[in-house]
Scaffold this motif. Structure first.
Motif, short mmCIF file in Angstrom:
data_model
loop_
_atom_site.label_atom_id
_atom_site.label_comp_id
_atom_site.label_asym_id
_atom_site.label_seq_id
_atom_site.Cartn_x
_atom_site.Cartn_y
_atom_site.Cartn_z
N SER A 16 0.83 -1.21 0.00
CA SER A 16 0.00 0.00 0.00
C SER A 16 0.86 1.26 0.00
CB SER A 16 -0.92 0.00 1.22
OG SER A 16 -0.15 0.10 2.41
N LYS A 17 0.24 2.36 -0.41
CA LYS A 17 0.96 3.63 -0.44
C LYS A 17 1.39 4.07 0.96
CE LYS A 17 -1.22 5.37 -4.65
NZ LYS A 17 -2.04 6.46 -5.25
N LYS A 18 0.54 3.79 1.95
CA LYS A 18 0.88 4.17 3.32
C LYS A 18 2.12 3.43 3.81
CE LYS A 18 -3.74 5.50 4.95
NZ LYS A 18 -4.82 5.23 5.93
N ARG A 19 2.18 2.13 3.46
CA ARG A 19 3.34 1.35 3.90
C ARG A 19 4.60 1.82 3.19
NH1 ARG A 19 4.11 -5.25 4.18
NH2 ARG A 19 6.26 -5.19 4.95
N ILE A 20 4.49 2.14 1.90
CA ILE A 20 5.65 2.64 1.16
C ILE A 20 6.15 3.95 1.77
CG2 ILE A 20 6.43 3.55 -1.06
CD1 ILE A 20 4.53 1.59 -2.41
N ALA A 21 5.20 4.86 2.08
CA ALA A 21 5.57 6.14 2.66
C ALA A 21 6.23 5.95 4.03
CB ALA A 21 4.34 7.03 2.78
N ALA A 22 5.65 5.04 4.84
CA ALA A 22 6.21 4.78 6.16
C ALA A 22 7.61 4.18 6.05
CB ALA A 22 5.30 3.85 6.95
N SER A 23 7.79 3.28 5.08
CA SER A 23 9.10 2.65 4.88
C SER A 23 10.14 3.68 4.47
CB SER A 23 9.01 1.55 3.82
OG SER A 23 8.10 0.54 4.23
N ILE A 24 9.76 4.59 3.58
CA ILE A 24 10.69 5.64 3.15
C ILE A 24 11.09 6.52 4.33
CG2 ILE A 24 10.90 7.71 1.72
CD1 ILE A 24 9.14 6.33 -0.35
N LEU A 25 10.12 6.88 5.16
CA LEU A 25 10.42 7.71 6.33
C LEU A 25 11.36 6.99 7.29
CD1 LEU A 25 6.92 9.29 7.12
CD2 LEU A 25 8.94 10.45 6.20
N VAL A 26 11.14 5.70 7.49
CA VAL A 26 12.00 4.93 8.39
C VAL A 26 13.43 4.86 7.84
CG1 VAL A 26 12.44 2.64 9.35
CG2 VAL A 26 10.13 3.56 9.39
N VAL A 27 13.56 4.65 6.52
CA VAL A 27 14.88 4.59 5.91
C VAL A 27 15.59 5.93 6.01
CG1 VAL A 27 16.11 4.31 3.72
CG2 VAL A 27 14.29 2.72 4.34
N LEU A 28 14.87 7.02 5.76
CA LEU A 28 15.47 8.35 5.87
C LEU A 28 15.90 8.65 7.30
CD1 LEU A 28 13.08 10.45 3.56
CD2 LEU A 28 15.43 9.72 3.08
N PHE A 29 15.07 8.23 8.24
CA PHE A 29 15.43 8.42 9.65
C PHE A 29 16.69 7.63 9.98
CE2 PHE A 29 15.16 6.86 14.07
CZ PHE A 29 15.23 8.08 14.73
N GLY A 30 16.78 6.39 9.46
CA GLY A 30 17.97 5.57 9.70
C GLY A 30 19.22 6.19 9.10
N VAL A 31 19.10 6.73 7.90
CA VAL A 31 20.24 7.38 7.25
C VAL A 31 20.69 8.59 8.08
CG1 VAL A 31 20.98 8.68 5.23
CG2 VAL A 31 19.64 6.59 4.94
N ALA A 32 19.72 9.39 8.51
CA ALA A 32 20.05 10.57 9.32
C ALA A 32 20.72 10.17 10.63
CB ALA A 32 18.79 11.39 9.60
N LEU A 33 20.23 9.08 11.23
CA LEU A 33 20.81 8.61 12.49
C LEU A 33 22.23 8.12 12.28
CD1 LEU A 33 19.76 8.47 15.37
CD2 LEU A 33 19.04 6.12 14.96
N ASN A 34 22.47 7.42 11.19
CA ASN A 34 23.84 6.95 10.88
C ASN A 34 24.79 8.12 10.67
OD1 ASN A 34 24.31 3.78 10.05
ND2 ASN A 34 22.16 4.37 10.05
N ILE A 35 24.34 9.12 9.94
CA ILE A 35 25.18 10.30 9.71
C ILE A 35 25.49 11.01 11.03
CG2 ILE A 35 25.24 12.59 8.64
CD1 ILE A 35 23.59 11.44 6.34
N GLY A 36 24.46 11.13 11.88
CA GLY A 36 24.66 11.78 13.18
C GLY A 36 25.66 11.04 14.04
N VAL A 37 25.58 9.69 14.05
CA VAL A 37 26.52 8.88 14.84
C VAL A 37 27.94 9.03 14.32
CG1 VAL A 37 27.18 6.52 15.42
CG2 VAL A 37 24.79 7.21 15.58
N LEU A 38 28.12 8.97 13.00
CA LEU A 38 29.46 9.05 12.42
C LEU A 38 30.10 10.43 12.58
CD1 LEU A 38 28.88 7.01 9.13
CD2 LEU A 38 30.12 6.27 11.16
N CYS A 39 29.26 11.47 12.58
CA CYS A 39 29.79 12.84 12.67
C CYS A 39 29.98 13.30 14.11
CB CYS A 39 28.86 13.81 11.94
SG CYS A 39 28.80 13.56 10.15
N TYR A 40 29.36 12.61 15.06
CA TYR A 40 29.42 13.06 16.46
C TYR A 40 30.83 12.89 17.02
CZ TYR A 40 28.81 13.12 21.51
OH TYR A 40 28.94 13.37 22.83
#
Length: 465
Positions: free
Chosen positions: A2-26
């Protein structure tokens, strides 16, 4: 999909990418890193040699929170070891009596070390009730008053740079491992997305039912007693008063090393730490036994039994709200008025709710098959109140770095420290990024495991309850 699941999955992936960048840069501030200070002492008398350090340049105010102690028995030579901040700007060494020769002062961080040159060691910035002279490549100190100590300016000793070099590789490895853990949790979440969101969806859809059952549960706990729900508040208040009297008056907490570094009246420091623990204790105990207490609902096919642990947690939240208000009033009586930092109480309360809910989904599912689990949890909670720590000041005691890390692995350490940051220290939660990331990674993992256990055992509940 479903479109809702795709949108939720994209948000989770983006959040994970942001979290990885934050950890590596800290980059961890130098003052929050620790290094070992080693010093060789020679004296013909027994000594209690205390070391204080300061991370503020030009500040000669030393306190118990930045303190290490080393007992020394009379001998020709003895090596003392202390732990200090890598961002140290000045050192103060106290002796008790007689004379002592200080030499071979060096800082160790990992495999690296920096030895203080003899010309710097023999040129202290300040002497108080003590005389000093160069002797055998070191500095001889002779006590001549009630409070003998010597102060060195360490700002030019390049301790922070040495710490960075020594732990650069280990820091990179830790960051990579943390990113891998975060990515694994996100991948598992995406793969089992439907199963993981099922329980949160049921909680949201039945929120009115949950709130109604929680109110009824809170009232019926004390039904039949003359004072009713008044008893829900009496026991915690009496517990606080007993601890306050024993530690503050009976054991004179202000004079104890375990209470060193507390800058507010002990009762304020105690209540800021014990209030969240009361909620965690009541919520976990109640949620663990929720299915057994509401066994008649579990056997109903149409009832969403996943909401029952939430009911007990919300019921415990009513008492928690009262005690937060009580704590705020008590702080006001001592002249400490509410400010924006207190808004963090909402955040840390949410942390506890998610944490205890994740744990409770596993324990409430298992306790029906293994009834002794309730007794085990009671023992864990009895021990937990002492190791969190709540009754003693973790920052005021000299502990090895490994022991300090072990204490911080307890997720309730993050919450209890957060309440004290909100009430006393005036520190925002994002100023502790390492602890915040660790807490939510651990809580997410516990929540996922808890819901998986609950879902697997759910089909057998009606048979064992």
């Amino acid at each position: 999909m479903s479109k809702k699941r795709i949108a939720a999955s994209i948000l989770v992936v983006l959040f994970g990418v942001a979290l990885n960048i934050g950890v590596l840069c800290y980059d961890k501030p130098a003052e929050s890193k620790t290094t070992r200070l080693e010093v060789t002492v020679a004296s013909d008398t027994d000594q209690q040699i205390d070391l204080y350090y300061n991370i503020e340049e030009g500040n000669d105010e030393f306190n118990e929170m930045q303190h290490g102690a080393g007992a020394y028995e009379a001998s020709e030579e003895y090596a003392l070891t202390y732990e200090v901040s890598a961002g140290v700007q000045s050192l103060r060494l106290d002796i008790t009596k007689g004379s002592a020769v200080i030499r071979n002062l060096q800082f160790r961080y990992g495999d690296g070390s920096v030895e203080v040159p003899a010309e710097q060691l023999t040129a202290p910035r300040m002497l108080h009730d003590v005389t000093a002279r160069a002797k055998d490549g070191g500095l001889e100190l002779t006590a001549e008053g009630e409070d003998p100590y010597v102060v060195w300016d360490t700002s030019e000793w390049k301790i922070s740079a040495m710490a960075e070099d020594a732990f650069e590789l280990m820091t990179i490895v830790i960051k990579i491992l943390l990113c891998l853990v975060i990515d694994v949790i996100i991948l598992i979440g995406l793969r089992h997305f439907r199963a993981l969101v099922q329980v949160p969806r049921e909680i949201i859809e039945n929120r009115k039912l949950i709130f109604g059952l929680a109110k009824n549960d809170f009232k019926t706990q004390y039904a039949g007693s003359y004072l009713g729900i008044f008893w829900a508040f009496v026991q915690p208040i009496v517990t606080v008063l007993v601890y306050w009297f024993v530690f503050e008056k009976g054991l004179r907490a202000g004079d104890m090393n375990t209470k060193a570094g507390i800058t507010v009246p002990f009762v304020l420091w105690l209540i800021a730490g014990i209030v969240p623990w009361f909620f965690f204790q009541d919520a976990w105990n109640g949620a663990t036994n929720a299915l057994m207490q509401y066994s008649y609902l579990v056997k109903k096919v149409v009832f969403k039994i996943s909401v029952l642990p939430v009911v007990k947690i919300i019921s415990a939240l009513f008492v928690h709200m009262f005690f937060v208000a009580f704590a705020i009033i008590l702080y006001c009586c001592y002249g400490r008025l509410p400010d924006l930092y207190l808004l963090q109480i909402l955040y840390y309360t949410l942390c506890m709710i998610v944490l205890v809910l994740g744990i409770s989904y596993a324990t409430c599912a298992i306790v029906g098959f293994f009834r002794d689990l309730s007794q085990i949890i009671s023992i864990v909670l009895q021990v937990g109140i002492w190791i969190t720590p709540i009754m003693w000041n973790f920052d005021g005691i000299h502990l090895p770095s490994v022991v300090r890390v072990i204490f911080k692995l307890n997720p309730m350490y993050y919450v209890v420290s957060g309440y004290r940051d909100a009430f006393i220290n005036k520190v925002w939660f994002w100023e502790h990024p390492e602890l915040t990331i660790y807490f939510w990674v651990l809580t997410a993992a516990l929540f996922g495991v808890g819901m998986t256990v609950f879902r697997k055992l759910k089909v057998h509940f009606a048979d064992v309850l």
